[in-house]
Write an enzyme that holds these catalytic residues in place. Sequence first.
Site, PDB file in Angstrom:
ATOM      1  CG  ASP A 307      -2.103  -0.512   1.256  1.00 31.73           C
ATOM      2  OD1 ASP A 307      -2.531  -0.787   0.142  1.00 31.73           O
ATOM      3  OD2 ASP A 307      -2.713  -0.668   2.317  1.00 31.73           O
ATOM      4  CG  ASP A 592      -5.575  -0.474   4.764  1.00 31.55           C
ATOM      5  OD1 ASP A 592      -6.302  -0.841   3.819  1.00 31.55           O
ATOM      6  OD2 ASP A 592      -4.965   0.602   4.765  1.00 31.55           O
ATOM      7  CG  ASP A 596      -7.319  -4.247   1.241  1.00 23.74           C
ATOM      8  OD1 ASP A 596      -7.652  -4.135   0.053  1.00 23.74           O
ATOM      9  OD2 ASP A 596      -6.874  -3.310   1.930  1.00 23.74           O
TER      10      ASP A 596
HETATM   11  P1  ATP Z   1      -3.689   3.142  -0.296  1.00 20.36           P
HETATM   12  O1  ATP Z   1      -4.410   2.093  -1.084  1.00 20.36           O
HETATM   13  O2  ATP Z   1      -2.255   3.240  -0.626  1.00 20.36           O
HETATM   14  O3  ATP Z   1      -3.965   3.133   1.175  1.00 20.36           O
HETATM   15  P2  ATP Z   1      -5.615   5.214  -0.656  1.00 20.36           P
HETATM   16  O4  ATP Z   1      -5.813   5.618   0.762  1.00 20.36           O
HETATM   17  O5  ATP Z   1      -5.607   6.279  -1.675  1.00 20.36           O
HETATM   18  O6  ATP Z   1      -4.256   4.506  -0.872  1.00 20.36           O
HETATM   19  P3  ATP Z   1      -8.230   4.052  -0.563  1.00 20.36           P
HETATM   20  O7  ATP Z   1      -8.332   4.135   0.901  1.00 20.36           O
HETATM   21  O8  ATP Z   1      -8.784   2.891  -1.291  1.00 20.36           O
HETATM   22  O9  ATP Z   1      -6.713   4.126  -1.009  1.00 20.36           O
HETATM   23  O10 ATP Z   1      -8.876   5.377  -1.133  1.00 20.36           O
HETATM   24  C1  ATP Z   1      -9.138   5.547  -2.495  1.00 20.36           C
HETATM   25  C2  ATP Z   1      -9.432   6.996  -2.798  1.00 20.36           C
HETATM   26  O11 ATP Z   1     -10.630   7.390  -2.147  1.00 20.36           O
HETATM   27  C3  ATP Z   1      -8.369   7.949  -2.263  1.00 20.36           C
HETATM   28  O12 ATP Z   1      -7.330   8.134  -3.176  1.00 20.36           O
HETATM   29  C4  ATP Z   1      -9.163   9.224  -2.067  1.00 20.36           C
HETATM   30  O13 ATP Z   1      -9.259   9.935  -3.267  1.00 20.36           O
HETATM   31  C5  ATP Z   1     -10.525   8.720  -1.674  1.00 20.36           C
HETATM   32  N1  ATP Z   1     -10.692   8.724  -0.218  1.00 20.36           N
HETATM   33  C6  ATP Z   1      -9.863   8.205   0.714  1.00 20.36           C
HETATM   34  N2  ATP Z   1     -10.327   8.370   1.952  1.00 20.36           N
HETATM   35  C7  ATP Z   1     -11.506   9.012   1.831  1.00 20.36           C
HETATM   36  C8  ATP Z   1     -12.500   9.450   2.750  1.00 20.36           C
HETATM   37  N3  ATP Z   1     -12.391   9.262   4.041  1.00 20.36           N
HETATM   38  N4  ATP Z   1     -13.588  10.068   2.245  1.00 20.36           N
HETATM   39  C9  ATP Z   1     -13.732  10.247   0.929  1.00 20.36           C
HETATM   40  N5  ATP Z   1     -12.848   9.858   0.013  1.00 20.36           N
HETATM   41  C10 ATP Z   1     -11.742   9.250   0.437  1.00 20.36           C
END
Ligand code: ATP
Length: 732
Positions: A307, A592, A596
């Site tokens: 990640d 996480d 996943d």
């Molecule tokens: P990683 O997979 O490396 O943890 P990430 O946090 O970007 O990266 P996700 O948690 O799947 O992955 O989030 C995907 C996308 O959703 C993010 O890139 C962001 O644009 C959006 N996002 C993340 N957190 C929130 C939230 N709490 N509310 C709204 N949109 C969110």
Amino acid sequence: ETGLTETEAAKRLAADGANELEQEKKKSPGAALWEQLNDPLICVLLVAALVSFLLHEISDAVIIGVVVLVNAVVGVIQEGKAQKALESLKKLTSPRAVVRRDSVVREIAAAELVVGDVVILETGSQVPADLRLVQAWSLKIEESALTGESVPVEKTSEKPEVEKTAVGERKNEAFMSTLVTAGRGEGIVTATGMQSEIGKVASMIRAVPREYTPLQKKLAELGKLLSVVSILLCVLLFGIAVLQKRNVIEMLITAISLAVAAVPEGLPAVVTIVLAMSVSRMVRVNAIVRKLPSVETLGAVNVVCSDKTGTLTQNKMTVTACYVNDRHIPVSMHNIRQQAEIPEMFLRGLALCQDAEVTGEEAVGDPTELALLQMAETCGIRKKQSEQQYPRIKERSFDSVRKMMTTVHRGDGRDFAYTKGAPDVVLGRCTKIRINGSILPLGEAKRRKIQNVLEEMSSQALRVLALAMKTDGTKEELLQEEELIFLGLVGMKDPIRPEAKDAVTKFKKASVQTVMITGDHAKTALAIAQELGIARKAKECMTGEELENLTDIELGNRLKEVRVFARVSPEHKVRIVRVLKKLGNVVAMTGDGVNDAPSLRMADIGIAMGKGGTDVAKQASDMILADDHFATIEKAIEEGRSIYRNIKKTVLFLLSSNFGEIITMFTAVLFGIASPLKASHILWINLITDSLPALALGMDHNDKEQLMKMPPRGAKEGLFANGGLACTIFYG
Ligand code: ATP
């Protein structure tokens, strides 16, 4: 609404005891010793000692007796140590719970929960005690731990018309040890520890069969084979000795001793101890191994899929820029003046459309949301006040497939919704834009302009979120996330972890490939990958959308060069792991979220985040990173390589010394030479060579730097590969 007071909770905890399931009773030292002695060969040996004693061979009898006893005691100590190491592991993975006490929401150890506590449930968390639900927003709970039914049950906070008694049908209750797979909820603890539903059936759960690693199984098979061969040789030896008219009793005892010495009965035990010890060593570097076999597998890993957020980066987000009213506004927590230009409507959206909370020093919630909250509060918008003024009446929580979240609020005599999420997704749902208070249609030119701003912010390695709202429609329509009004973008900086960069470099030397898999925007992902040294060129980056259009074979070909996957959803992760494995790789994968879990199970080593990870992900994983750091994976792989090497040394050493004894005795008897070793000699050699030096080798310090300069061992490589068998025979 306020929860219990801390004093009341402490009183109840003292009265009712901790919220824990009783552990299995420990074996008494006597029982453990008996288990060691209760072995047919040992019994034969004790009989032999008795015979020696009757024949006035007192010294032999004493030596045999002492050796058997010392061996058994060493066995008991070793087992106790292994047990302790495993127990301390269990403590490390003990569950946590989010409670409200004295009106403050905070995280505590689940063991401290008492009846009457108000517990907050979130997607991915494990229910920490039996609860009566008072709030449920699209709450779904998987209760297979209790009912065996793996389809999640939809929960409600409404009181049922008829009270049901079957666990699976009590829709307004949640039970300890079950898993929240969707939505959010709140409940009041009704039972803890052994009083809970799971506590009532805990005795069934305690009797989990012991798990053996593939290596242990292979060794046990090898041990059996060797036992049969050595016993046959000993019988043969005895037969020849009788034909040669040697002293029958003496040769009988010698043959039995040789059999005892030659059978590698300690092999699986030594391997368990070595593995368990290395597991406790790994704990010290924050890698918690949940399943012993993973230690062996770790040494063979050649691809690590990680990640981005929190693992490769620090997950300490701060908003540094925003784009509203068609203009860029730099944001800093100190320069309030410029921020006066950010409209209140926008800031309120950031404060309302999220679940993070800050009370005094304590901050609970997703770092992305905490950053937005911090920005709103710095600019003078208080979350608590806004929530009182515009209470939340409905919501659609965030998930990494939709990549956005929506909350519906009521205030000033009307309902309206805020949506925040990945800009490309949110922008696709917007048809209008709000500029300086007026709502205008969102035409192609404006859309392109926003796209350009987004690309520019992303290529500065900023994580960008978009905020939108909807003002007309029924409650249900407001939740649809369609025909939204675009409000603006916020860019957050999330600095990389310097240790992660070093770990990537080390992996390169060790022929282990690092692949970044993230839900974030491709430009942001690539910019961070470049900083870390994972990728250099744009063609090394692939988005989830591109991936979807490829066949498995095409994807396999692209995998040779792609190092960054951006905007992927959890199903893509499963596919990436599957194809990587098909290409013959041994894959470690981090995760996480609830979604996943399948990819964690699919990977050879599934790695869950200890701090940021959900309980669902942790339960699907083989290893947990207590600190969520990428560098910890590197340390774990280093340890895995080292431990495999030690196990190999131990096994080859044990087998060659046993082999030596057999060759010595057999050749002497065959050629009619006087027996070179007496029974007591054989046993003495067995005692001093079998356990202690073998254990010492098992704990040998390898030059880890050297180990990490070599490629990983082949996935199918056996213990006797690379001349191992020849070595054993030669040493023997
Ligand atoms: P990683 O997979 O490396 O943890 P990430 O946090 O970007 O990266 P996700 O948690 O799947 O992955 O989030 C995907 C996308 O959703 C993010 O890139 C962001 O644009 C959006 N996002 C993340 N957190 C929130 C939230 N709490 N509310 C709204 N949109 C969110």
